[in-house]
Design a protein around this motif. Structure first.
Motif, PDB file in Angstrom:
ATOM      1  N   ASP A  34       0.158   5.413 -42.520  1.00 18.45           N
ATOM      2  CA  ASP A  34       0.223   4.053 -41.974  1.00 18.45           C
ATOM      3  C   ASP A  34      -0.538   4.000 -40.649  1.00 18.45           C
ATOM      4  OD1 ASP A  34       0.748   1.502 -41.160  1.00 18.45           O
ATOM      5  OD2 ASP A  34       2.909   1.604 -41.509  1.00 18.45           O
ATOM      6  N   LEU A  35      -1.745   3.431 -40.710  1.00 12.07           N
ATOM      7  CA  LEU A  35      -2.587   3.255 -39.524  1.00 12.07           C
ATOM      8  C   LEU A  35      -2.737   1.770 -39.198  1.00 12.07           C
ATOM      9  CD1 LEU A  35      -5.370   5.874 -40.403  1.00 12.07           C
ATOM     10  CD2 LEU A  35      -3.194   6.242 -39.229  1.00 12.07           C
ATOM     11  N   SER A  36      -1.732   0.985 -39.578  1.00  9.67           N
ATOM     12  CA  SER A  36      -1.833  -0.470 -39.435  1.00  9.67           C
ATOM     13  C   SER A  36      -1.227  -0.982 -38.141  1.00  9.67           C
ATOM     14  CB  SER A  36      -1.149  -1.160 -40.615  1.00  9.67           C
ATOM     15  OG  SER A  36       0.257  -0.956 -40.583  1.00  9.67           O
ATOM     16  N   VAL A  37      -0.376  -0.203 -37.506  1.00  8.29           N
ATOM     17  CA  VAL A  37       0.300  -0.677 -36.299  1.00  8.29           C
ATOM     18  C   VAL A  37       0.091   0.320 -35.170  1.00  8.29           C
ATOM     19  CG1 VAL A  37       2.045  -2.060 -37.478  1.00  8.29           C
ATOM     20  CG2 VAL A  37       2.475   0.365 -37.068  1.00  8.29           C
ATOM     21  N   GLY A  38       0.265  -0.154 -33.947  1.00  8.76           N
ATOM     22  CA  GLY A  38       0.021   0.694 -32.784  1.00  8.76           C
ATOM     23  C   GLY A  38       1.282   1.250 -32.182  1.00  8.76           C
ATOM     24  N   THR A  39       2.259   1.600 -33.004  1.00 10.07           N
ATOM     25  CA  THR A  39       3.505   2.113 -32.446  1.00 10.07           C
ATOM     26  C   THR A  39       3.420   3.620 -32.240  1.00 10.07           C
ATOM     27  OG1 THR A  39       5.922   2.100 -32.689  1.00 10.07           O
ATOM     28  CG2 THR A  39       4.640   2.460 -34.692  1.00 10.07           C
ATOM     29  N   VAL A 323      -9.136  -3.372 -46.943  1.00 12.16           N
ATOM     30  CA  VAL A 323      -7.718  -2.982 -46.953  1.00 12.16           C
ATOM     31  C   VAL A 323      -7.345  -2.402 -48.317  1.00 12.16           C
ATOM     32  CG1 VAL A 323      -5.347  -3.882 -46.892  1.00 12.16           C
ATOM     33  CG2 VAL A 323      -6.990  -4.571 -45.139  1.00 12.16           C
ATOM     34  N   ASP A 324      -7.788  -3.047 -49.392  1.00 15.75           N
ATOM     35  CA  ASP A 324      -7.472  -2.566 -50.740  1.00 15.75           C
ATOM     36  C   ASP A 324      -8.140  -1.216 -51.015  1.00 15.75           C
ATOM     37  OD1 ASP A 324      -5.954  -4.808 -51.197  1.00 15.75           O
ATOM     38  OD2 ASP A 324      -7.543  -5.899 -52.245  1.00 15.75           O
ATOM     39  N   ILE A 331      -3.928   4.811 -47.520  1.00 21.03           N
ATOM     40  CA  ILE A 331      -4.096   4.533 -46.086  1.00 21.03           C
ATOM     41  C   ILE A 331      -3.924   3.036 -45.856  1.00 21.03           C
ATOM     42  CG2 ILE A 331      -5.682   4.659 -44.133  1.00 21.03           C
ATOM     43  CD1 ILE A 331      -7.132   6.936 -45.730  1.00 21.03           C
ATOM     44  N   LEU A 332      -3.041   2.678 -44.955  1.00 22.37           N
ATOM     45  CA  LEU A 332      -2.800   1.272 -44.634  1.00 22.37           C
ATOM     46  C   LEU A 332      -3.395   0.959 -43.273  1.00 22.37           C
ATOM     47  CD1 LEU A 332      -1.333  -1.315 -45.687  1.00 22.37           C
ATOM     48  CD2 LEU A 332       0.581  -0.656 -44.216  1.00 22.37           C
ATOM     49  N   VAL A 333      -4.204  -0.115 -43.199  1.00 21.96           N
ATOM     50  CA  VAL A 333      -4.820  -0.549 -41.948  1.00 21.96           C
ATOM     51  C   VAL A 333      -4.575  -2.038 -41.763  1.00 21.96           C
ATOM     52  CG1 VAL A 333      -6.588   1.253 -42.044  1.00 21.96           C
ATOM     53  CG2 VAL A 333      -7.059  -1.003 -43.033  1.00 21.96           C
ATOM     54  N   ALA A 334      -4.909  -2.546 -40.587  1.00 22.07           N
ATOM     55  CA  ALA A 334      -4.730  -3.968 -40.287  1.00 22.07           C
ATOM     56  C   ALA A 334      -6.026  -4.716 -40.557  1.00 22.07           C
ATOM     57  CB  ALA A 334      -4.323  -4.157 -38.830  1.00 22.07           C
ATOM     58  N   ARG A 348      -8.810  -2.863 -38.401  1.00 19.48           N
ATOM     59  CA  ARG A 348      -8.371  -2.078 -37.249  1.00 19.48           C
ATOM     60  C   ARG A 348      -7.630  -0.849 -37.758  1.00 19.48           C
ATOM     61  NH1 ARG A 348      -3.530  -3.602 -33.191  1.00 19.48           N
ATOM     62  NH2 ARG A 348      -2.444  -2.549 -34.895  1.00 19.48           N
ATOM     63  N   VAL A 349      -8.124   0.319 -37.353  1.00 19.56           N
ATOM     64  CA  VAL A 349      -7.565   1.595 -37.805  1.00 19.56           C
ATOM     65  C   VAL A 349      -6.921   2.269 -36.603  1.00 19.56           C
ATOM     66  CG1 VAL A 349      -8.031   3.764 -38.993  1.00 19.56           C
ATOM     67  CG2 VAL A 349      -9.465   1.745 -39.478  1.00 19.56           C
TER      68      VAL A 349
END
Length: 365
Positions: A34-39, A323-324, A331-334, A348-349
């Motif tokens: 999960d590279l979709s959020v900046g946590t 994204v798809d 791999i999940l990105v925004a 955004r990765v």
């Protein structure tokens, strides 16, 4: 008469639209990256945990303006780290994280339906959300010329940028400061990614090279969430024009916007320590060095990305197609469409995954 819901002014929460892609990525044999959020995913520094325990016996109400210890630490941090001059303890204010401040600043300033809130054309969605909460007109625009044309009440700048990682130099920031002062706008600078400059050196809007000898009309926003892995503590600060900071503090007192005292102590301790920031910077540098070439070898172009915790990547196709493509590889990105109409061919990765997950993503690419 039917009540008008505040939520009706706001867009759908963007990450909800990634549910299907997230499920597809999670079905990968090696699991989701999960590279979709900046946590942050790395440990909160031991210094912070120890400080939180030290201040755990806190039966009384804390102060909105912060303890004397924290007020002094905020001034030292801005003076020593960001070369800001002439700050007093009345020039800085602790925040309950910075997202709440971004969302509520137009309201706290008393703005409303007659006012415009300006923010970058490719931007974190909360700048627009804050304008809508206050009933203002949100306007995505980037330039000094646009400020003079539209005469907004509030201007947001974000350097290093989320999501693009672009950095505004001192001259570019100075031009925006001058234009904002010409039209009487408050200029708020979101500097939360400033400790992670890779190919450029971030500069604060309060640097004398940018603002001259005065902080008039200026607010700089800083966060410990990324640099100190403190997102779960909700610790940030705003500093600048003493009159504006005092105005904000008075409203926040009425609204009960108070950082818990144990968090204030932990924040003060961390602001005085740079070693843990350097350690975290090294972690992100390693992850960036692994992920960027892997993306480029698989057909991506990386634009901007001079600083911050993201790679701004494109395959020159609609962002949801990208994204798809990545979801099929787990791999999940925004998608760029989260960030504005000018961003629909980028994704955004994030670098905010463990070394093992970053290595897995690089291998799959």
């Amino acid at each position: 008469m039917a009540r008008t819901r505040l939520g009706d002014r706001l867009p759908d929460f963007p990450w909800d639209s990634l549910t299907a892609a997230k499920q597809r990525a999670a079905d990968h044999p090696d699991g989701l990256v999960d590279l979709s959020v900046g946590t942050p995913v790395d440990p909160t520094p031991a210094l912070a945990q120890e400080a939180l325990t030290e201040a755990a016996d806190s039966p009384g109400y804390p102060q909105v303006i912060g303890t004397p210890e924290l007020r002094s630490a905020m001034v030292r941090y801005l003076t020593q780290r960001w070369q800001v001059r002439d700050l007093t303890e009345g020039s800085a204010l602790p925040l309950i994280g910075t997202k709440e401040f971004v969302a509520w600043l137009p309201t706290l300033l008393g703005l409303g339906a007659e006012d415009t809130v300006m923010f970058p054309g490719i931007a974190y969605p909360t700048y627009a959300v804050g304008g809508r909460i206050a009933g203002c007109t949100p306007l995505p625009a980037d330039t000094a010329e646009a400020i003079r044309e539209h005469r907004p009440a509030l201007v947001w700048v974000n350097s290093p940028s989320n999501p693009t990682g672009a950095v505004l130099g001192a001259d570019a920031l100075a031009a925006i400061v001058a234009a904002s002062r010409d039209v009487g706008a408050v200029l708020a600078s979101d500097e939360c990614y400033g400790d992670f400059g890779w190919d450029a050196t971030p500069v604060s809007v309060l640097d004398p090279r940018v603002c001259g000898s005065s902080h008039d009309g200026l607010l700089a926003v800083h966060s410990l969430s990324k640099s100190s892995n403190l997102a779960g503590y909700r610790a940030g600060l705003v500093a600048g024009d003493t009159d504006l900071v005092t105005e904000l503090a008075e409203v926040r007192k009425h609204a009960g916007m108070i950082m818990p005292r144990p968090v204030q102590h932990a924040m003060a301790v961390l602001l005085d320590d740079r070693d843990h920031v350097a350690e975290q910077r090294d972690r992100y540098a390693r992850r960036r060095a692994a992920l960027r070439p892997a993306l480029e070898r698989s057909g991506f172009r990386i634009d901007d990305s001079q600083a911050g915790l993201y790679l701004w990547a494109t395959r020159d196709e609609p962002c949801r197609t990208t994204v798809d493509f990545l979801a099929e590889r787990g791999i999940l990105v925004a998608p760029g469409d989260f960030y504005g109409a000018d961003a629909v061919r980028h994704v955004r990765v994030a670098l905010t995954a463990t070394d093992e997950r970053i290595a897995s993503a690089a291998a799959r690419l």
